[in-house]
Motif scaffolding. Structure first.
Motif, mmCIF file in Angstrom:
data_model
loop_
_atom_site.group_PDB
_atom_site.id
_atom_site.type_symbol
_atom_site.label_atom_id
_atom_site.label_comp_id
_atom_site.label_asym_id
_atom_site.label_seq_id
_atom_site.Cartn_x
_atom_site.Cartn_y
_atom_site.Cartn_z
ATOM 1 N N LEU A 3 3.036 -27.340 -45.890
ATOM 2 C CA LEU A 3 3.333 -27.533 -44.464
ATOM 3 C C LEU A 3 3.005 -28.945 -43.994
ATOM 4 O O LEU A 3 3.734 -29.520 -43.172
ATOM 5 C CB LEU A 3 2.559 -26.513 -43.629
ATOM 6 C CG LEU A 3 3.072 -25.070 -43.678
ATOM 7 C CD1 LEU A 3 2.155 -24.149 -42.887
ATOM 8 C CD2 LEU A 3 4.497 -24.985 -43.123
ATOM 9 N N THR A 4 1.927 -29.507 -44.512
ATOM 10 C CA THR A 4 1.569 -30.878 -44.121
ATOM 11 C C THR A 4 2.678 -31.846 -44.510
ATOM 12 O O THR A 4 3.043 -32.752 -43.735
ATOM 13 C CB THR A 4 0.240 -31.297 -44.792
ATOM 14 O OG1 THR A 4 -0.802 -30.417 -44.375
ATOM 15 C CG2 THR A 4 -0.120 -32.731 -44.409
ATOM 16 N N THR A 5 3.252 -31.647 -45.694
ATOM 17 C CA THR A 5 4.347 -32.515 -46.153
ATOM 18 C C THR A 5 5.600 -32.307 -45.319
ATOM 19 O O THR A 5 6.232 -33.283 -44.865
ATOM 20 C CB THR A 5 4.650 -32.245 -47.635
ATOM 21 O OG1 THR A 5 3.476 -32.497 -48.413
ATOM 22 C CG2 THR A 5 5.781 -33.140 -48.119
ATOM 23 N N ARG A 6 5.965 -31.029 -45.103
ATOM 24 C CA ARG A 6 7.207 -30.735 -44.382
ATOM 25 C C ARG A 6 7.123 -31.175 -42.919
ATOM 26 O O ARG A 6 8.052 -31.801 -42.383
ATOM 27 C CB ARG A 6 7.500 -29.233 -44.456
ATOM 28 C CG ARG A 6 7.824 -28.698 -45.859
ATOM 29 C CD ARG A 6 9.227 -29.105 -46.302
ATOM 30 N NE ARG A 6 10.240 -28.666 -45.382
ATOM 31 C CZ ARG A 6 10.797 -27.448 -45.368
ATOM 32 N NH1 ARG A 6 10.412 -26.555 -46.297
ATOM 33 N NH2 ARG A 6 11.743 -27.130 -44.509
ATOM 34 N N VAL A 11 1.396 -33.154 -27.863
ATOM 35 C CA VAL A 11 2.684 -32.682 -27.351
ATOM 36 C C VAL A 11 3.696 -32.566 -28.482
ATOM 37 O O VAL A 11 4.479 -31.609 -28.549
ATOM 38 C CB VAL A 11 3.208 -33.635 -26.253
ATOM 39 C CG1 VAL A 11 4.600 -33.208 -25.793
ATOM 40 C CG2 VAL A 11 2.239 -33.670 -25.077
ATOM 41 N N ALA A 12 3.672 -33.510 -29.420
ATOM 42 C CA ALA A 12 4.610 -33.495 -30.531
ATOM 43 C C ALA A 12 4.373 -32.297 -31.452
ATOM 44 O O ALA A 12 5.303 -31.816 -32.113
ATOM 45 C CB ALA A 12 4.490 -34.799 -31.321
ATOM 46 N N ALA A 13 3.134 -31.781 -31.473
ATOM 47 C CA ALA A 13 2.812 -30.654 -32.359
ATOM 48 C C ALA A 13 3.177 -29.306 -31.756
ATOM 49 O O ALA A 13 3.291 -28.309 -32.483
ATOM 50 C CB ALA A 13 1.327 -30.679 -32.702
ATOM 51 N N LEU A 14 3.398 -29.250 -30.436
ATOM 52 C CA LEU A 14 3.654 -27.970 -29.772
ATOM 53 C C LEU A 14 4.823 -27.180 -30.359
ATOM 54 O O LEU A 14 4.717 -25.969 -30.550
ATOM 55 C CB LEU A 14 3.889 -28.198 -28.273
ATOM 56 C CG LEU A 14 2.650 -28.537 -27.439
ATOM 57 C CD1 LEU A 14 3.035 -28.762 -25.984
ATOM 58 C CD2 LEU A 14 1.603 -27.437 -27.548
ATOM 59 N N GLU A 66 7.306 -34.889 -41.868
ATOM 60 C CA GLU A 66 8.602 -35.550 -41.718
ATOM 61 C C GLU A 66 9.004 -35.675 -40.248
ATOM 62 O O GLU A 66 9.912 -36.439 -39.911
ATOM 63 C CB GLU A 66 9.668 -34.766 -42.472
ATOM 64 C CG GLU A 66 9.415 -34.676 -43.977
ATOM 65 C CD GLU A 66 10.406 -33.748 -44.673
ATOM 66 O OE1 GLU A 66 11.303 -33.218 -43.961
ATOM 67 O OE2 GLU A 66 10.285 -33.541 -45.897
ATOM 68 N N TYR A 67 8.313 -34.898 -39.377
ATOM 69 C CA TYR A 67 8.666 -34.880 -37.952
ATOM 70 C C TYR A 67 7.598 -35.537 -37.069
ATOM 71 O O TYR A 67 7.935 -36.183 -36.071
ATOM 72 C CB TYR A 67 8.865 -33.442 -37.476
ATOM 73 C CG TYR A 67 9.992 -32.719 -38.166
ATOM 74 C CD1 TYR A 67 11.272 -32.699 -37.625
ATOM 75 C CD2 TYR A 67 9.780 -32.044 -39.365
ATOM 76 C CE1 TYR A 67 12.315 -32.026 -38.260
ATOM 77 C CE2 TYR A 67 10.808 -31.375 -40.003
ATOM 78 C CZ TYR A 67 12.069 -31.361 -39.457
ATOM 79 O OH TYR A 67 13.106 -30.698 -40.081
ATOM 80 N N ILE A 68 6.320 -35.327 -37.415
ATOM 81 C CA ILE A 68 5.245 -35.898 -36.604
ATOM 82 C C ILE A 68 4.236 -36.595 -37.509
ATOM 83 O O ILE A 68 4.155 -36.314 -38.708
ATOM 84 C CB ILE A 68 4.531 -34.817 -35.752
ATOM 85 C CG1 ILE A 68 3.904 -33.749 -36.663
ATOM 86 C CG2 ILE A 68 5.499 -34.190 -34.766
ATOM 87 C CD1 ILE A 68 3.125 -32.686 -35.902
ATOM 88 N N ILE A 88 11.048 -24.713 -36.227
ATOM 89 C CA ILE A 88 11.697 -25.944 -36.693
ATOM 90 C C ILE A 88 12.086 -25.860 -38.168
ATOM 91 O O ILE A 88 13.232 -26.163 -38.546
ATOM 92 C CB ILE A 88 10.821 -27.204 -36.470
ATOM 93 C CG1 ILE A 88 10.305 -27.273 -35.026
ATOM 94 C CG2 ILE A 88 11.598 -28.466 -36.852
ATOM 95 C CD1 ILE A 88 11.368 -27.369 -33.978
ATOM 96 N N LEU A 89 11.170 -25.409 -39.025
ATOM 97 C CA LEU A 89 11.435 -25.385 -40.468
ATOM 98 C C LEU A 89 12.275 -24.191 -40.901
ATOM 99 O O LEU A 89 12.883 -24.219 -41.974
ATOM 100 C CB LEU A 89 10.108 -25.382 -41.246
ATOM 101 C CG LEU A 89 9.136 -26.530 -40.970
ATOM 102 C CD1 LEU A 89 7.902 -26.390 -41.856
ATOM 103 C CD2 LEU A 89 9.807 -27.879 -41.189
ATOM 104 N N GLY A 90 12.317 -23.142 -40.104
ATOM 105 C CA GLY A 90 13.106 -21.952 -40.446
ATOM 106 C C GLY A 90 12.397 -21.059 -41.458
ATOM 107 O O GLY A 90 11.159 -21.014 -41.518
ATOM 108 N N ASP A 91 13.163 -20.334 -42.277
ATOM 109 C CA ASP A 91 12.588 -19.429 -43.276
ATOM 110 C C ASP A 91 11.801 -20.223 -44.311
ATOM 111 O O ASP A 91 12.305 -21.188 -44.887
ATOM 112 C CB ASP A 91 13.686 -18.624 -43.966
ATOM 113 C CG ASP A 91 14.327 -17.608 -43.036
ATOM 114 O OD1 ASP A 91 13.660 -17.203 -42.060
ATOM 115 O OD2 ASP A 91 15.481 -17.211 -43.283
ATOM 116 N N LEU A 92 10.587 -19.767 -44.548
ATOM 117 C CA LEU A 92 9.687 -20.497 -45.441
ATOM 118 C C LEU A 92 9.048 -19.511 -46.421
ATOM 119 O O LEU A 92 8.427 -18.534 -46.018
ATOM 120 C CB LEU A 92 8.603 -21.203 -44.624
ATOM 121 C CG LEU A 92 7.715 -22.208 -45.346
ATOM 122 C CD1 LEU A 92 8.527 -23.416 -45.803
ATOM 123 C CD2 LEU A 92 6.583 -22.657 -44.432
#
Length: 251
Positions: A116-119, A61-64, A122-124, A98-102
């Motif tokens: 992406l794994t690092t960024r 659910v947190a990854a959705l 920070e959330y999950i 969530i991360l915006g422009d990348l």
């Protein structure tokens, strides 16, 4: 001079065989050491690429929120939702949830996975990232058995693999001058490839980039045949008459 000798000489000149050096691929390959940079080759992400990115985690659910879907996700179910892809825009960026422009241009998929794994980490907790290039394709045209555009599922293909997909060169293909057409960052480059040269295995162009095109030019035999065209019968008749005249004169 014996008339049969003259006739034989004319025949040899007209129908001489091609030199093996013009036909055999990768001559004298003994001792070739392939560089590590080629063994570990991965294509770089470019403007216009389409990326499939899936984020999962122990807590599903947190990854959705870090995934894009065609239809809104209802509750905790995504069974009826189609995942969307990301188009790399003219600035080399994608807009990521969530991360915006990348910025993704210039990364390999492996390098982008690390970012992406690092960024997202920070959330999950313990996110798992899967990335693939969904529009990776190369074109092969000219003197090959099956010219066309070929989609590559794993995002990695060598010149040899592309030629195999196209059914190999015809007997009329010039193996010493295959043209590689590559476009990156709005700049088109043209590279000549010699398939008979063993150094191809260490060439920076041994592995193809997305949207590369290989053009196999015709050899001299094909060009000459094309020039003859509809006059083939006339020319053969003329040669036959010439041989007959030589035989009569030498009789």
């Amino acid at each position: 001079m014996n008339k049969y000798y003259v006739i034989g000489l004319l025949t040899i000149l007209l129908f001489s065989c091609a030199s093996p050096e013009k036909i055999i691929y990768f001559q004298e390959v003994e001792g070739v050491q392939v560089q590590d940079s080629l063994l570990n080759f991965e294509p770089k992400i470019q403007v216009g690429d389409i990326l499939g990115i899936n984020v999962s985690a122990v807590d599903g659910v947190a990854a959705l929120p870090f995934n894009l879907y065609e239809t809104p996700v209802l509750g905790n179910s995504i069974s009826n939702s189609k995942p969307l892809t990301y188009l790399v825009d003219s600035d080399g960026q994608i807009q990521f949830p969530i991360l915006g422009d990348l910025k993704v241009e210039g990364y390999t998929t492996k390098e982008l996975k690390t970012v992406l794994t690092t960024r997202i980490g920070e959330y999950i907790k313990q996110p798992t990232i899967n990335i693939r290039l969904t529009n990776f394709k190369v074109g092969v045209t000219g003197e090959v058995q099956k010219p066309g555009a070929y989609t590559i599922a794993n995002g990695r293909i060598s010149i040899l693999d592309a030629i195999i997909l196209a059914g190999d060169l015809t007997i009329y293909g010039n193996r010493k001058n295959v043209l590689l057409i590559r476009e990156q960052k709005g700049k088109r480059t043209f590279i000549n490839i010699d398939l008979t040269n063993k150094e191809l295995f260490n060439s920076p162009y041994f592995y193809l980039a997305q949207n590369d095109v290989l053009y196999v030019e015709p050899n001299k035999t094909r060009v000459n045949n094309s020039a003859v065209g509809a006059n083939t019968g006339v020319i053969l008749s003329s040669v036959s008459i010439l041989i007959s005249l030589v035989a009569i004169l030498l009789n």
